[in-house]
Design a protein around this motif. Sequence first.
Motif: not given
Length: 402
Positions: A132-142, A270-281, A400-402
């Motif tokens: 449903l969510v096209g914007d990846r920043r909003l997908l993080q919110t979801a 929040l609209h975090l710019r860091s990659h998911h892998s960075t936040r996870y570890r 990851a760089g995008s």
Amino acid sequence: MFTTYRQVLTLPGARAFSASGLLARLPISMVSLGLVVLVSTRTGSYGLAGQVSAAYLIGNAGFSVVQARLVDRHGQSRVLPWTISVFALGLALTMVAVESGAPTPLPHLCAALSGAALPNAGSCVRARWSLLVGDRRLLQTAFAFEAVVDETVFLVGPTTVTFLATIVHPLAGLVTALLAALVGTFTLVAQRGTEPPAGGVRPRHGHGPLGWRVLAPLTVSAFTTGMLFGGTEVATVAFADEHGVKPVAGALLAIWALGSLVSGAVIGALHLRSHHSTRYRWSLLALAVLMTPLALVGSVWLMGVLLFLAGLAISPTLIASVAWIEETVPAGRITEGISINGTGLAAGVAPGAALVGLVVDHAGASASYLVPAAAGLVGAAVAFAAVLLHHDNPVERSLAGS
């Protein structure tokens, strides 16, 4: 914060399928505990109660990935009505077997059948969000919102099933969980407009491999995180018991979950710019570090404060893991990918609880908190290794760089 959440929750069908998913996933925090209460009440044996509950959990862990694969391949509306019906039948037969005093292993087999058929509603809902969510920043919110829903389930479920089973009737909690699963799941599958098409829709990912270079170490890391969760539950009960306030253990664990709920709500805004892998570890490392001082605590009140602070690192870890998986696996296998990681998490709970129990018997409750802290550190180390593999892959490196 409300503006950010409004952007995702006002999408067509979002609130309806998320609310249905909340109801459908209540059994994950109710059935295992409800079985322990029922069996121990009727037989007086906590050993037998633990065995029946373990059979349910083993059945769930053993078949959740298979079920997720079927959902991805054939669609939620074709698979979930059958699986939830088998779950309900298995749980009903388990209750009848216990109430009638049926001999071993009949209650165990019925419980295992029920666990094997329970749909992973959380994965199904997240798959809908991904579509449903096209914007990846909003997908993080979801995904953050769903993490808050998960914590709500674990705040409400255990309290509800315990209250109903002890105050109303030993069967009342399990019956409530059964009805919630049926109503929630059938309501979810009735919403065909937001259901992901069988096999996925994004040509970029197609039906290719799962991306095991990321998923495998991430699942191992999830296993150690499950050890952290299971170990902390047992350690907290033992800690409260040692201080003569065993009933307070539930409140302490609720405070731990509350910290996770609060951080999950904030992360989603929040609209975090860091990659998911960075936040996870880093989130998992923070969780492990924040768990370490618990071994030195001698005050129940201070324990509550430190558990709340440690809980703040839970949701960021889980949200980032789901987002990382969503980015890595093919769209047509998203439910399977999330379920594999969830199975790793669930599989670690029992070993973590058992290991902590041994430490409690030999060194006391406080020292046992070192076990979940150590498990978290191991999981963080695996996550750092997973990042190296992730960035080794040219496609994933560009993502990851995008």
